[in-house]
Design an enzyme around this catalytic site. Structure first.
Site, PDB file in Angstrom:
ATOM      1  N   CYS A 179       0.859  -1.195  -0.225  1.00  0.00           N
ATOM      2  CA  CYS A 179      -0.139   0.018   0.074  1.00  0.00           C
ATOM      3  C   CYS A 179       0.916   1.314  -0.025  1.00  0.00           C
ATOM      4  O   CYS A 179       2.080   0.929  -0.331  1.00  0.00           O
ATOM      5  CB  CYS A 179      -0.821   0.083   1.158  1.00  0.00           C
ATOM      6  SG  CYS A 179       0.036  -0.026   2.828  1.00  0.00           S
ATOM      7  N   THR A 180       0.311   2.417   0.150  1.00  0.00           N
ATOM      8  CA  THR A 180       1.168   3.701   0.114  1.00  0.00           C
ATOM      9  C   THR A 180       2.124   3.653   1.222  1.00  0.00           C
ATOM     10  O   THR A 180       3.500   3.962   0.845  1.00  0.00           O
ATOM     11  CB  THR A 180       0.069   4.704   0.281  1.00  0.00           C
ATOM     12  OG1 THR A 180      -0.928   4.911  -0.540  1.00  0.00           O
ATOM     13  CG2 THR A 180       0.945   6.413   0.108  1.00  0.00           C
TER      14      THR A 180
END
Length: 323
Positions: A179-180
């Site tokens: 994810c980020t």
């Protein structure tokens, strides 16, 4: 040299009296002239803050001096201007909205996927028995994602648990989640393990750290971020753009919100269509009388709502009764 920095971080660590902590922490951030968005929950912190290098250094030292947050890892970006306009620090039930609030069921401090450093992820991602799983929302992976990644059709991370049934075909393989910044993977990988996936990993520090330490190799497009920048380039090895303009289909990495606040759709749009449609996703939205003024960025500051003291009081009362 950039005049400002933007810090991205999270920490799963129990916080007693988290609502009061959020109030005090907001005052501290304002005293440093920081801007940003921090979510405080009983389970920990999730934040992005921006300010001068001196203020950011003081902020990081302050958190690291607190026993609860000693292990917090900060991703630091050098920026030309602050990445936010205001400072918000709010108490919420979770630091990332998943619906998985019971620490007896999912607790990142007890069990998550095996953490892979960026170089380890790079070396492992193309192996034959590996599945790269993007646990982010549609608008995030539409603007950028790892080459050959499996993406999920979700509008919000809270929909992730119900999508696990669509991943049954990958049981028996190595699942590499990303994810980020890593925060969503903590709960996503833990839930995958709970649901019977045996070999689960997560990219430590997320896409942002991968860009800094592994050059962002094979990440196609840009990385969506939750601040004024909207998306940032991370691939310095073999960069590409994968997103296209909603209106004309031209390749573009620019993501905006529709200037019509009634619509407010989050979408990719090239500059030509942006100016032609005045920052709207359609001709209909362009004619809406409530349309906001388009300045070329497609980013609009939320109008702060008055604090609902009655709601806060009721929530505090429920917690006291529960305890």
């Amino acid at each position: 040299m950039a005049q400002y920095q933007t810090l991205l971080y999270y920490c799963y660590s129990p916080i007693e009296h988290a609502e009061q902590f959020a109030e005090n922490h907001l005052a501290f951030c304002k005293s440093l002239n920081l801007v940003g968005r921090i979510i405080v929950a009983d389970e920990g912190l999730n934040g992005t803050v921006s300010g001068t290098p001196e203020s950011c250094k003081t902020y990081m030292e302050h958190l690291h001096a607190d026993e609860r947050f000693q292990k917090t890892e900060f991703k630091i970006d050098e920026v030309e201007e602050p990445s936010f306009i205001k400072m918000h620090c709010r108490y919420k039930p979770e630091i990332v909205h998943s619906g998985l609030r019971d620490p007896k069921i999912i607790n990142p401090n007890i069990q998550t996927g095996k953490h892979l450093e960026p170089q380890e992820f790079l070396e492992m991602k193309d192996q034959e028995d590996v599945i790269i799983l993007d646990v982010r929302s549609n608008y995030e992976h539409n603007v950028g994602r790892f080459k050959n990644a499996v993406t999920l059709d979700i509008e919000n991370f809270r929909e992730f648990p119900e999508k696990i049934k669509d991943l049954e075909q990958y049981k028996g393989k190595k699942i590499l989640t990303y994810c980020t910044g890593g925060i969503k993977c903590e709960k996503a990988s833990a839930l995958l393990l709970k649901e019977g996936f045996e070999d689960v990993y997560q990219l430590h520090g997320g896409i942002i750290k991968y860009g800094k330490e592994a050059g962002g190799e094979d990440f196609e497009g840009e990385c969506y971020v939750f601040d004024n920048r909207v998306s940032v380039p991370v691939n310095a090895v073999n960069p590409s753009i994968v997103s296209t303009c909603k209106n004309c289909g031209k390749t573009t990495a620019k993501m905006i919100n529709c200037a019509n606040p009634v619509c407010n759709e989050h979408f990719t749009q090239c500059d030509d269509c942006g100016w032609e449609l005045d920052g709207c996703c359609s001709v209909d939205c362009k004619s809406n009388p409530r349309k906001r003024e388009y300045d070329g960025t497609g980013y609009y500051v939320k109008i702060p709502q008055p604090v609902n003291e009655d709601k806060i009081s009721k929530r505090k009362h429920k917690k006291l009764v529960k305890n």
